[in-house]
Write a protein that holds these residues in place. Structure first.
Motif, PDB file in Angstrom:
ATOM      1  N   UNK B  74      50.851   8.634  13.930  1.00 20.46           N
ATOM      2  CA  UNK B  74      51.344   8.512  15.157  1.00 20.46           C
ATOM      3  C   UNK B  74      50.639   8.834  16.321  1.00 20.46           C
ATOM      4  N   UNK B  77      47.619   6.747  16.595  1.00 17.53           N
ATOM      5  CA  UNK B  77      47.984   5.628  17.268  1.00 17.53           C
ATOM      6  C   UNK B  77      48.508   5.563  18.607  1.00 17.53           C
ATOM      7  N   UNK B  78      48.816   6.666  19.149  1.00 15.71           N
ATOM      8  CA  UNK B  78      49.376   6.750  20.523  1.00 15.71           C
ATOM      9  C   UNK B  78      47.998   6.961  21.335  1.00 15.71           C
ATOM     10  N   UNK B  81      46.697   3.335  21.470  1.00 17.81           N
ATOM     11  CA  UNK B  81      47.379   2.618  22.393  1.00 17.81           C
ATOM     12  C   UNK B  81      47.141   3.021  23.909  1.00 17.81           C
ATOM     13  N   UNK B 104      45.989  -5.441  21.917  1.00 20.76           N
ATOM     14  CA  UNK B 104      47.162  -4.483  21.807  1.00 20.76           C
ATOM     15  C   UNK B 104      48.079  -5.033  20.610  1.00 20.76           C
ATOM     16  N   UNK B 107      46.854  -4.002  17.501  1.00 21.29           N
ATOM     17  CA  UNK B 107      47.058  -2.767  17.296  1.00 21.29           C
ATOM     18  C   UNK B 107      48.550  -2.670  16.545  1.00 21.29           C
ATOM     19  N   UNK B 108      49.449  -3.148  17.417  1.00 21.68           N
ATOM     20  CA  UNK B 108      50.919  -3.338  17.197  1.00 21.68           C
ATOM     21  C   UNK B 108      50.995  -3.648  15.650  1.00 21.68           C
ATOM     22  N   UNK B 109      50.262  -4.788  15.215  1.00 23.83           N
ATOM     23  CA  UNK B 109      50.502  -5.140  13.723  1.00 23.83           C
ATOM     24  C   UNK B 109      49.950  -4.177  12.819  1.00 23.83           C
ATOM     25  N   UNK B 111      50.042  -1.009  13.108  1.00 24.81           N
ATOM     26  CA  UNK B 111      50.926   0.094  13.126  1.00 24.81           C
ATOM     27  C   UNK B 111      52.210  -0.294  12.394  1.00 24.81           C
ATOM     28  N   UNK B 112      52.677  -1.260  12.589  1.00 20.54           N
ATOM     29  CA  UNK B 112      53.870  -1.978  11.858  1.00 20.54           C
ATOM     30  C   UNK B 112      53.641  -2.189  10.282  1.00 20.54           C
ATOM     31  N   UNK B 115      53.697   1.404   8.893  1.00 18.39           N
ATOM     32  CA  UNK B 115      54.886   2.020   8.733  1.00 18.39           C
ATOM     33  C   UNK B 115      55.512   1.189   7.336  1.00 18.39           C
TER      34      UNK B 115
END
Lengths: 371, 651
Positions: B74, B77-78, B81, B104, B107-109, B111-112, B115
């Motif tokens: 995280x 990731x922060x 981001x 962006x 990156x969302x992809x 991270x998802x 998770x």
């Protein structure tokens, strides 16, 4: 003739352009663009209709260009829309865009081209630094995260909390502030997961539900729009019947939910007390319902007020984009604009003061939540 | 012109400012590009490092499940981001901005997906978890590749911008060159304009001023289109106009001054001439006086000799006729010449008298007769003796002699033999005198009377003779004209108003009575003769004794006074000019005081009748003067008259 032009334009670009009036002189057209989803654009239409019904501005009618920006659209599309609107020199200001990521992406175009932008519900913290031409009617999400955390920490017994957040400019900061605040308050965050909107969510939904259910939270904080929530709400309700959902402001825009009854009992964060005993608000809510068949949303009310702020600027002589920006800078807490959603003012960064409340869905109706 | 110059300056300044601004802007842009390049590269490095860290953390989470790996995931990731959103506020193209948004979303992809892998792992679904991690790695790799593409895109954009700047700079240089060329052309046009509207008018002003300075006061400047030059031209023309007026006035006054100066010079020359003539006259008077004494001696002696020989033998009478008579005639002629000289050179009384024209012309002719005769020229007088004019006698004689001299000079140098002087009475009571010669005539008759005009050789003429003649004639109301005769010859014509004659007999004529016509009945008298000339004393003694008188001789006045103091006399005959402190006049004054009985019995003899006339004694003793050289008969006549006066007084 008006209808033919409207339909032609609709077919060509899928952008709805509505001319409220065509009597404006070509030398200084009183044109405003609104970019957003159906609810917000209806709020803009109602505002323009009210202004023109009152005789317009100095005898001239206001012309509104409506750009429909579906909630599923991406920032790339917002940038293209912003480029087109900025190129149209007859447009004095833009009210929009819908999502924080889209609004942030578009804001850089507007600031580069000198177009005043009033975002009714853009709450991303980065928007504070978007530029001098960017204004918004809501506060930064950092305040919303703290507001939600404060509510959760006030609950007894302390709930087990799951945080599901959209992994974008809206969800990430809200989640960060919320999580940090909860951890500081020794709250029990049993589960956290980001998600992606649109198609990526569908294949992820099962795993997400299993994860949430496996964690067994008492309170599910949903930081995102209602579309994805509606996909898992039924399973969550069956798997975790005692768990309550608290949605951030984006969830309030639940128009289109297939079965709103699924979220009955859930809490939502709202910027506007739509149940307030205000005649103008009720009148707009009534017209909104008669127009759309849905209840008035806070975004629609804020959009209504955003149009009103721009119209007030035009009345004050702000006939150019720069003049409009300067006018907006003068709307401060000492001299706010009185909208249907409450007083509107901007700080030095163009941000509004934080103003939140919780509403509860009861029988598909929104009611102010009193703990 | 002024607005044109200001325009050129403004254009030049504006272009210079624009050039500087553009160059400054480009420099600033280059600096910004360099800074943003570094910044974006750092950001990209951070993103790449963060994403790689997230991938690594994902693997570790799968291998060694734990909260730390997720927390690190995280955190990274922060960080990724936040770095990605730094691009949001960069100045970039639409393409780059779209690329940022793609990053962006990637990156969302990532991270998802991570998770989701974490969730599967927690549920023990390791196989699917590994698939998700593999997908995560693929997405991460794609994202890092996208970061590289984004960085490359930004590099390309900077390169394009730099190329654009280079092109702009080149265009700017070209523009400056063009502007420079344009300015040169504008400058040339401006110079031409200046030359046309400023320099040329100034040159014309300068030329006009030069002409004006050279004396051409008629020069004027034309009017110009420009007000300033018009003012200059108008001022210049006004100045020239006033200078012309002033110069005309100066020339007029110069002419008057020149005339006055000419008159002054003429007057000065006239004065000099008169002074010279006065000196000559004084000299001639002295000379004549000195000549008269010997002439009187010669004449008296010759006449005495003639008288003695006339009573002698025939041979003596024949000798007297052949030798003494011519001697007496020549002495008389010499005496006449000397008398004329004395008359001509006597001091002017400046009094207008009635003058006998013939007598005056005879005086002049007598003085020039010898010169005419010497040069073989004839001077013919055709003048009646009854013509009179009212004029100053001496200056009239000068006029005649001047004209005669001019005629003689002309005939002497260029031929001609005679000058005829005529005088006639006109019907209108005017006297016309003509002096006609048969010489070459005048070169320009109209300029004969101009001052300093002469055709004589240098040094022989003053050019003032006839000018003074003209002035003199006109002063006395007459006219004078010059003309040429046909076929040759010159003629001067003078017209003067006639005056009535004065009936008078001159003392000389009255006294000139022939000795043989005078009765010789005379009382015996005792006479004192005073004369410094021994010859004259002797002749007088002889004549007086022959007349029967007693004679006592004195050499000078003092001698006479000493004699008169002791002896008695009936009459005194004295010369006037004598050496010593006393002359004859002083002696007479002594006699009037000391011997008043003799005052009326004094006879004066003088060699200078002019001096006598001007002495003032004429008024009281004018009738008792005998001029030297005198005729014996005249002397006897005067002595007789003197003794008769004495006898009548005694009776």
């Amino acid at each position: 003739m008006f209808t033919q032009a409207f339909l032609k334009h609709l077919k060509k670009s899928a952008i709805v352009s509505v001319s409220i009036a065509s009597a404006c002189g070509p030398a200084s057209p009183l044109r405003i663009a609104v970019v957003g989803t159906g609810g917000s654009t209806v709020g803009a239409e109602l505002a323009v209709a009210d202004i023109n019904a009152a005789g317009g501005i100095a005898g001239r009618l206001l012309e509104l260009e409506i750009v429909n920006e579906p909630s599923e659209s991406v920032p790339l599309e917002a940038i293209r829309i912003a480029e087109r609107l900025a190129a149209d020199q007859t447009i004095l200001a833009v009210v929009g865009h819908g999502g924080s990521s889209r609004s942030l992406a578009a804001s850089q175009v507007y600031n580069a081209r000198g177009v005043p932008q009033i975002a009714p519900n853009t709450s991303a913290p980065l928007f504070t630094d978007a530029g001098p031409f960017s204004f918004r009617l809501v506060a930064s999400d950092e305040y919303q995260g703290a507001f939600v955390a404060a509510h959760i920490l006030s609950l007894t017994p302390a709930p087990r909390i799951a945080i599901i957040y959209v992994n974008d400019d809206y969800g990430r900061p809200v989640r960060r502030v919320l999580r940090d605040s909860l951890l500081i308050g020794n709250a029990s965050v049993v589960y956290e997961s980001p998600f992606q909107e649109r198609g990526a969510f569908t294949e992820f939904a099962d795993d997400l539900v299993q994860g949430i259910v496996g964690a067994g939270p008492d309170l599910l904080v949903w930081v995102g729009r209602p579309d994805e929530l509606s996909q898992i709400r039924r399973r969550l309700k069956s798997e975790l019947p005692n768990a309550r959902v608290l949605g951030t402001d984006a969830v309030g825009r639940f128009r289109g939910l297939p079965k709103p009854a699924l979220i009955d009992g859930d809490l939502l964060v709202s910027y506007v007390d739509l149940a307030a005993d205000r005649a103008d608000l009720k009148l707009v809510a009534q017209r909104f319902r008669s127009r759309t068949g849905n209840v008035l949303t806070d975004v629609a009310a804020l959009t209504y007020d955003a149009i009103g702020v721009v119209a007030a600027g035009i009345r004050a002589g702000a006939n150019t984009r720069v003049a409009m920006r300067k006018y907006l800078e003068r709307i401060t807490t000492t001299d706010p604009y009185q909208g249907i959603a409450g007083p509107v003012s901007f700080d030095e960064n163009g941000d509004a003061r934080p103003r939140y409340l919780l509403v509860e869905v009861v029988n598909s109706q929104l009611r102010r939540f009193h703990q | 012109m002024t607005s044109g110059a200001v325009g050129v300056v403004l254009v030049t300044t504006a272009l210079t400012v624009l050039s500087v601004a553009l160059i400054t802007s480009m420099n600033e842009q280059m600096v910004r590009d360099m800074r943003s390049r570094v910044s974006e590269q750092n950001t990209a490095d951070e993103i790449v490092a963060s994403v790689n860290g997230q991938i690594l953390a994902s693997y570790r989470q799968l291998q060694y499940p734990g909260a730390d790996h997720e927390a690190r995931f995280d955190s990274l990731g922060r960080r990724a981001f936040d770095n990605l959103r730094l691009y949001l506020f960069q100045d970039m193209s639409l393409t780059a901005r779209l690329a940022v948004e793609s990053l962006r979303e990637l990156h969302q992809s990532v991270e998802v997906t991570a998770h989701r892998a974490f969730e599967l792992s927690r549920r023990g679904d390791v196989a699917n978890a590994r698939k998700q991690v593999a997908q995560l790695e693929a997405d991460g790799t794609a994202m890092l590749a996208a970061v590289d593409r984004f960085v490359s895109l930004r590099e390309q954009e900077r390169a394009i911008r730099q190329a654009h700047h280079s092109t702009l700079l080149q265009r700017l240089v070209s523009l400056r060159l063009l502007v420079g060329l344009g300015l040169i052309i504008v400058g040339l046009l401006f110079v031409r304009l200046i030359r046309r509207h400023v320099i040329r008018p100034l040159e014309s002003i300068s030329a006009a001023a030069a002409r004006l300075g050279g004396g051409d006061l008629t020069v004027r400047m034309p009017m110009h289109r420009h007000q300033e030059l018009n003012v200059v031209a108008a001022s210049f023309n006004d100045m020239a106009e006033r200078m012309q007026v002033v110069r005309d006035e100066i020339e007029r006054r110069n002419l008057e001054l020149s005339i006055a100066l000419g008159d002054l010079r003429a007057t000065q020359n006239e004065l000099l001439q008169q002074e010279k003539m006065s000196a000559i006259g004084l000299m001639l008077a002295g000379l004549a006086h000195e000549l008269n004494n010997p002439l009187a001696g010669i004449l008296g002696t010759a006449q005495c000799l003639q008288t003695e020989m006339s009573t002698g033998t025939p041979a003596m009478r024949l000798m007297s006729g052949e030798m003494v008579t011519p001697l007496i005639a020549e002495a008389q002629r010499a005496g006449g010449l000397v008398r004329n000289l004395l008359l001509f050179t006597r001091k002017s009384t400046s009094e207008v008298d009635t003058v006998n024209v013939k007598e005056a012309l005879d005086v002049a002719a007598g003085l020039r007769a010898y010169a005419f005769a010497h040069d073989g020229k004839q001077l013919l007088m055709e003048v009646p003796d009854d013509l009179h004019v009212s004029i100053e006698a001496q200056r009239f004689e000068h006029v005649a002699m001047n004209i005669m001299t001019n005629a003689l000079d002309a005939m002497r140098s260029a031929g001609g033999g005679e000058l005829i002087v005529k005088a006639t009475r006109d019907e209108d009571a005017w006297i016309t005198l003509t002096f006609s010669d048969d010489g070459p005539g005048f070169t320009d008759p109209s300029r004969v009377f101009d001052a300093f005009y002469t055709t004589k050789p240098v040094g022989t003429g003053t050019g003032l003779g006839l000018t003074l003649v003209h002035r003199f004639v006109t002063e006395f109301g007459g006219t004078i004209a010059a003309s040429n005769l046909v076929p040759h010859g010159a003629c001067i014509t003078i017209r003067l108003p006639e005056a009535a004659p004065v009936p008078a007999i001159s003392a000389t004529a009255e006294r000139r009575i022939a000795i043989d016509r005078v009765p010789s009945i005379r009382p015996r008298s005792r006479i004192l003769v005073v004369d410094d000339e021994a010859v004259l004393r002797t002749i007088q003694q002889r004549l007086l004794k022959k007349m029967g008188h007693d004679v006592v001789l004195a050499k000078h006045a003092a001698d006479a006074i000493s004699i008169l103091a002791h002896e008695q006399f009936d009459a005194v005959i004295t010369d006037i000019r004598m050496p010593g402190q006393m002359d004859g006049i002083a002696l007479f004054e002594w006699i009037r005081v000391n011997r008043p009985d003799l005052a009326e019995h004094c006879l004066f003899i003088t060699g200078d009748i002019g001096e006598w006339a001007s002495s003032g004694t004429t008024a009281t003793h004018g009738s008792r003067v005998l001029a030297k050289p005198f005729e014996v008969s005249e002397y006897i006549e005067m002595v007789d008259w003197l003794t008769e006066q004495g006898a009548r007084a005694a009776a």
